[in-house]
Design a protein around this motif. Structure first.
Motif, PDB file in Angstrom:
ATOM      1  N   LEU A 171       0.852  -1.192   0.000  1.00 57.74           N
ATOM      2  CA  LEU A 171       0.000   0.000   0.000  1.00 57.74           C
ATOM      3  C   LEU A 171       0.882   1.234   0.000  1.00 57.74           C
ATOM      4  N   VAL A 215       0.703   5.165   0.850  1.00 60.43           N
ATOM      5  CA  VAL A 215      -0.064   6.238   1.477  1.00 60.43           C
ATOM      6  C   VAL A 215       0.526   7.559   0.993  1.00 60.43           C
ATOM      7  N   LEU A 260      -3.501   5.037  -1.327  1.00 65.32           N
ATOM      8  CA  LEU A 260      -4.469   5.728  -0.479  1.00 65.32           C
ATOM      9  C   LEU A 260      -4.081   7.198  -0.452  1.00 65.32           C
ATOM     10  N   TRP A 301      -4.463  10.742   1.000  1.00 69.27           N
ATOM     11  CA  TRP A 301      -4.902  11.203   2.331  1.00 69.27           C
ATOM     12  C   TRP A 301      -4.837  12.728   2.395  1.00 69.27           C
ATOM     13  N   CYS A 349      -5.768  12.513  -7.395  1.00 66.79           N
ATOM     14  CA  CYS A 349      -6.851  11.587  -7.763  1.00 66.79           C
ATOM     15  C   CYS A 349      -7.193  11.695  -9.242  1.00 66.79           C
ATOM     16  N   PHE A 352      -6.945   3.140  -6.473  1.00 67.73           N
ATOM     17  CA  PHE A 352      -6.688   4.102  -5.404  1.00 67.73           C
ATOM     18  C   PHE A 352      -7.957   4.352  -4.608  1.00 67.73           C
ATOM     19  N   ASN A 353      -7.752   4.906  -3.412  1.00 67.29           N
ATOM     20  CA  ASN A 353      -8.851   5.302  -2.544  1.00 67.29           C
ATOM     21  C   ASN A 353      -8.527   6.667  -1.971  1.00 67.29           C
ATOM     22  N   MET A 409      -9.100   9.455   1.453  1.00 63.49           N
ATOM     23  CA  MET A 409      -9.452   9.603   2.863  1.00 63.49           C
ATOM     24  C   MET A 409      -9.256  11.054   3.279  1.00 63.49           C
ATOM     25  N   THR A 445     -10.106   3.824   8.978  1.00 60.25           N
ATOM     26  CA  THR A 445      -9.917   3.626   7.542  1.00 60.25           C
ATOM     27  C   THR A 445      -8.558   3.013   7.240  1.00 60.25           C
ATOM     28  N   LEU A 446      -7.526   3.496   7.928  1.00 58.04           N
ATOM     29  CA  LEU A 446      -6.192   2.944   7.710  1.00 58.04           C
ATOM     30  C   LEU A 446      -6.134   1.471   8.089  1.00 58.04           C
ATOM     31  N   GLU A 473      -7.751  -0.548   5.356  1.00 58.22           N
ATOM     32  CA  GLU A 473      -6.911  -0.671   4.174  1.00 58.22           C
ATOM     33  C   GLU A 473      -5.787  -1.675   4.395  1.00 58.22           C
ATOM     34  N   ALA A 533     -13.053  -2.362   1.658  1.00 55.87           N
ATOM     35  CA  ALA A 533     -11.698  -2.116   1.175  1.00 55.87           C
ATOM     36  C   ALA A 533     -11.163  -3.325   0.420  1.00 55.87           C
TER      37      ALA A 533
END
Length: 449
Positions: free
Chosen positions: A69, A71, A95, A97, A120, A130-131, A133, A145-146, A149, A436
């Motif tokens: 992942l 971040v 992710l 953030w 994004c 991707f996501n 937050m 959320t973390l 994931e 997720a």
């Protein structure tokens, strides 16, 4: 789930010096502390990366690190040049953030959200996984959320290494228990190992006492009223000991087993006790050779940190109590029994043969899930509920669950959506983790309150 030490995370805090870097460094320290508290395998820079040169130097310093992942945190506004360099190097899901603007009414001090918007936009263009937050490291939902994931990354990796033992064929007409094996591997990575039920029956009767006796003692210590000398108890122990050995030889961690009519007609014992013992021991097992059902059980067990799951039919709706009931013939981990009665030894409600488990499920908050296959591919059913402290409703194992929404309407929707009859239940709130994971697997989610 407190931590997932096998998951590798690369954290990229980004900030342009034209914004308020003192605040950005504080935000970075808070985020770093939170990530470290999740006990993942983390690479993190010494401070906010303020140029692409610093970013490239950090990546090169950790060139042998391949994260599960990424971040990516534009603490201040940052153009898309940063995220492009990251996705050129890493294939892992990202992710993005965003942190909150520290004050409103004067200068825009960070403008993190615009930086995330830019990232994004590029990730979508490149069709990357991707996501997003929004929130500061001090907010509970950010940690939640973390964790989701990280858990999803962990279980997605485990699924790629998972071998499911399939013992015999599913009963005639139980089409939902079968799978498209190629689609399953493509979607999840799960592989199937086929075992012959008749051969297992024959082998079971030759198992020496020193191998099967410990299983009788283990069951007797947790099952009320179990007769150690009953023929069906001996057959349970012999079959279980032999099957567990065969599964271990093949590296199998989940088993979907044909149960009726073979066990009753040819072996002379109920299979429910074997399934129950396996689940209690951490080896998830489904009856009626339900492959996607046992994979769902594996998923919810892993996402919940090892909690034993239950697999049952949806059999009853009580509109006045706004509840639904789940049931099966007599299979369930012993520890799932309501403590007021415990898990009791019984006989199969239809076949009148032992030994099975008799109990109502213990009370507590639950998540209900199903990895479901349609003609268009896979999807994941996700529901939250509360298992009630109620007397056992039906012979076998059963539980009454209050759902978050209108029970009658939810059941109506489940029928129209054509979900399979077997539902996995686990005593944990893992709805976010399931969402997720589904995103990682590229499958849709169907969520009811």
């Amino acid at each position: 789930m407190i931590g997932v030490p096998n998951v590798k995370v690369a954290y990229f805090p980004i900030g342009r010096t034209t914004f308020e870097m003192e605040t950005a460094q504080r935000v970075f320290r808070e985020a770093k502390q939170l990530l470290e508290s999740l006990y993942c395998r983390l690479i993190v820079p010494e401070g906010v990366l303020s140029s692409t040169a610093e970013l490239e130097e950090f990546i090169e310093h950790h060139r042998d690190f391949n994260p599960d992942l990424v971040v990516y945190q534009p603490i201040t506004f940052a153009d898309a040049e940063f995220i492009v360099k990251i996705v050129e190097r890493y294939d892992a899901p990202v992710l993005v953030w965003s942190v909150r603007e520290p004050s409103v009414g004067a200068r825009l001090r960070l403008n993190s959200l615009t930086g995330c918007n830019s990232a994004c936009n590029m990730l979508k263009y490149f069709e990357r996984d991707f996501n997003f937050m929004l929130g500061n490291a001090t907010e509970p939902q950010v940690a939640r959320t973390l964790r989701a994931e990280l858990a999803a990354a962990d279980v997605a990796a485990k699924l790629k290494d998972l071998s499911v033992g399939v013992v015999g064929e599913h009963p005639a007409g139980f089409y939902f228990s079968g799978v498209d094996e190629r689609l399953l591997m493509k979607t999840t990575g799960v592989k199937l190992v086929r075992l012959d039920l008749q051969q297992l029956f024959e082998e079971a009767m030759k198992v020496p006492e020193e191998e099967y006796a410990p299983l009788i003692e283990a069951a007797a210590s947790k099952v009320v009223g179990l007769n150690r000398d009953e023929e069906t108890t001996l057959k349970f122990a012999k079959f279980s000991a032999n099957l567990k050995k065969r599964l271990a030889e093949r590296g199998v961690k989940a088993v979907a087993m044909r149960c009726w009519p073979d066990f009753f007609v040819e072996f002379g014992a109920a299979p429910c006790s074997t399934l129950s013992q396996f689940i209690e021991d951490g080896l998830v097992a489904s009856c009626e050779a339900d492959i996607n059902g046992v994979i769902t059980m594996y998923i919810v067990k892993e996402l919940s940190g090892g909690s034993p799951p239950y697999l049952g039919d949806l059999v009853h709706v009580d509109e006045e109590r706004n509840t639904v009931s789940f049931w099966h013939c007599g299979a369930g981990a012993y520890s799932l029994a309501n403590p007021s009665t415990g898990a009791r030894a019984g006989t199969h409600p239809n076949r009148k043969m032992g030994f099975t488990l008799e109990f109502g499920l213990k009370p507590g908050d639950v998540t209900i899930a199903r990895l479901s296959q349609t003609s268009k591919g896979y999807r994941m059913l996700i529901m939250r509920g509360e298992a009630l402290d109620r007397p056992q409703q039906f012979a076998g194992t059963s539980g009454e669950v209050r759902l978050g929404g209108n029970a009658r309407e939810i059941v109506h929707a489940l029928m129209l959506e054509g979900f399979e009859p077997h539902y996995a239940i686990v005593y944990a709130d893992i709805a976010e983790e399931l969402k997720a994971l589904s995103k990682r697997l590229g499958i849709e989610t169907v969520i009811y309150p």
